[in-house]
Design a protein around this motif. Sequence first.
Motif, PDB file in Angstrom:
ATOM      1  N   ALA A 233       0.829  -1.208   0.000  1.00  0.00           N
ATOM      2  CA  ALA A 233       0.000   0.000   0.000  1.00  0.00           C
ATOM      3  C   ALA A 233       0.861   1.255   0.000  1.00  0.00           C
ATOM      4  CB  ALA A 233      -0.933  -0.003   1.209  1.00  0.00           C
ATOM      5  N   LEU A 234       1.936   1.230   0.749  1.00  0.00           N
ATOM      6  CA  LEU A 234       2.841   2.381   0.791  1.00  0.00           C
ATOM      7  C   LEU A 234       3.537   2.564  -0.552  1.00  0.00           C
ATOM      8  CD1 LEU A 234       4.462   1.880   4.317  1.00  0.00           C
ATOM      9  CD2 LEU A 234       2.781   3.610   3.677  1.00  0.00           C
ATOM     10  N   GLN A 235       3.956   1.483  -1.151  1.00  0.00           N
ATOM     11  CA  GLN A 235       4.645   1.574  -2.432  1.00  0.00           C
ATOM     12  C   GLN A 235       3.715   2.072  -3.537  1.00  0.00           C
ATOM     13  OE1 GLN A 235       6.066  -2.482  -2.570  1.00  0.00           O
ATOM     14  NE2 GLN A 235       8.131  -1.880  -1.918  1.00  0.00           N
ATOM     15  N   ASP A 236       2.436   1.786  -3.414  1.00  0.00           N
ATOM     16  CA  ASP A 236       1.451   2.249  -4.402  1.00  0.00           C
ATOM     17  C   ASP A 236       1.094   3.720  -4.217  1.00  0.00           C
ATOM     18  OD1 ASP A 236       1.347  -0.238  -5.546  1.00  0.00           O
ATOM     19  OD2 ASP A 236      -0.472  -0.867  -4.474  1.00  0.00           O
ATOM     20  N   ASP A 237       1.302   4.246  -3.031  1.00  0.00           N
ATOM     21  CA  ASP A 237       0.917   5.631  -2.730  1.00  0.00           C
ATOM     22  C   ASP A 237       2.018   6.287  -1.914  1.00  0.00           C
ATOM     23  OD1 ASP A 237      -0.151   8.040  -1.988  1.00  0.00           O
ATOM     24  OD2 ASP A 237      -1.919   7.225  -0.988  1.00  0.00           O
TER      25      ASP A 237
END
Length: 292
Positions: A233-237
Amino acid sequence: MAINRKLKLGCGAGCGVVLLAFLILLGGFIYFTKDMGRQYRAVKELEEQLAVAGGPSDSLPEGYLGLPTAARLEDFAAVRQRTQEWRAKVDTTFVQLLAQDTKEGGLAETLRVLRATRDLAPVFAGFWTGRNQALLDRDMGMAEYIYLYNLAYFSWLGKDPADGAEDAARFMEGVGGGDTSPRDAELERRAWAHEEVQRLMLPLLQQLARRAQEGANPQELMWAEALRAEVRALQDDPERLPFAGGLPAEMVEVFAPFREALLATYDPMVNPVELIFEDTWKEEGAEAGESH
């Protein structure tokens, strides 16, 4: 030097980010000057001891799985309390700088303002020295402190990583210039601050996910899956904060008794320099050096 990258980032994205970077720039410049005075040598020496005792800022202690115990949060709260007096001094000194008139602009005004920031140097040194010594006394390394600070204040208590940026912007108004709209400047400051949280936290969460995956019981394997999902999730946003959807219930249960103590030792104005260690700037410093 790390601050060069931050300054370039600010000028490239608009002066709003320069304003955010200013407070951290003060700390960064003082921290990395080659002609450190006695006070800053003491800061560095204590940090070197921290690195030996607890490892670098991107590596949690061996066996640490990321679910804080009540005893460890008690240590964290104690470190926060030990540094409260210096936090108040940083706050007071910066408020005094904010009270100065910076509306005239121009080179002379800029130099006057920069000279005025010398008052912050011994205060920053005292704050970082006190923090580092408190961490050593509680056997807490840089990485664990960074991890708990981000979880406690941003993921759990809902504080904004961009806290302190508006104060820096007010201080630099009339000195930095620029035609960025207030709204755009606010968005830039927020994005920059959230990206900094990810820069510090992603390596820690990835490390925890690998460790938990090696666990032999179902609870650890479930935790590993939760961590991997959080990493994705962090890597996507790039602006997402860790556990933006809420901390796991078992974490909240452990954090809850420390709520008032942690709230009492949070200072929005001091927030931008809380996690400045030389170690946390190494990667950016190397990147800036390569561009020269």
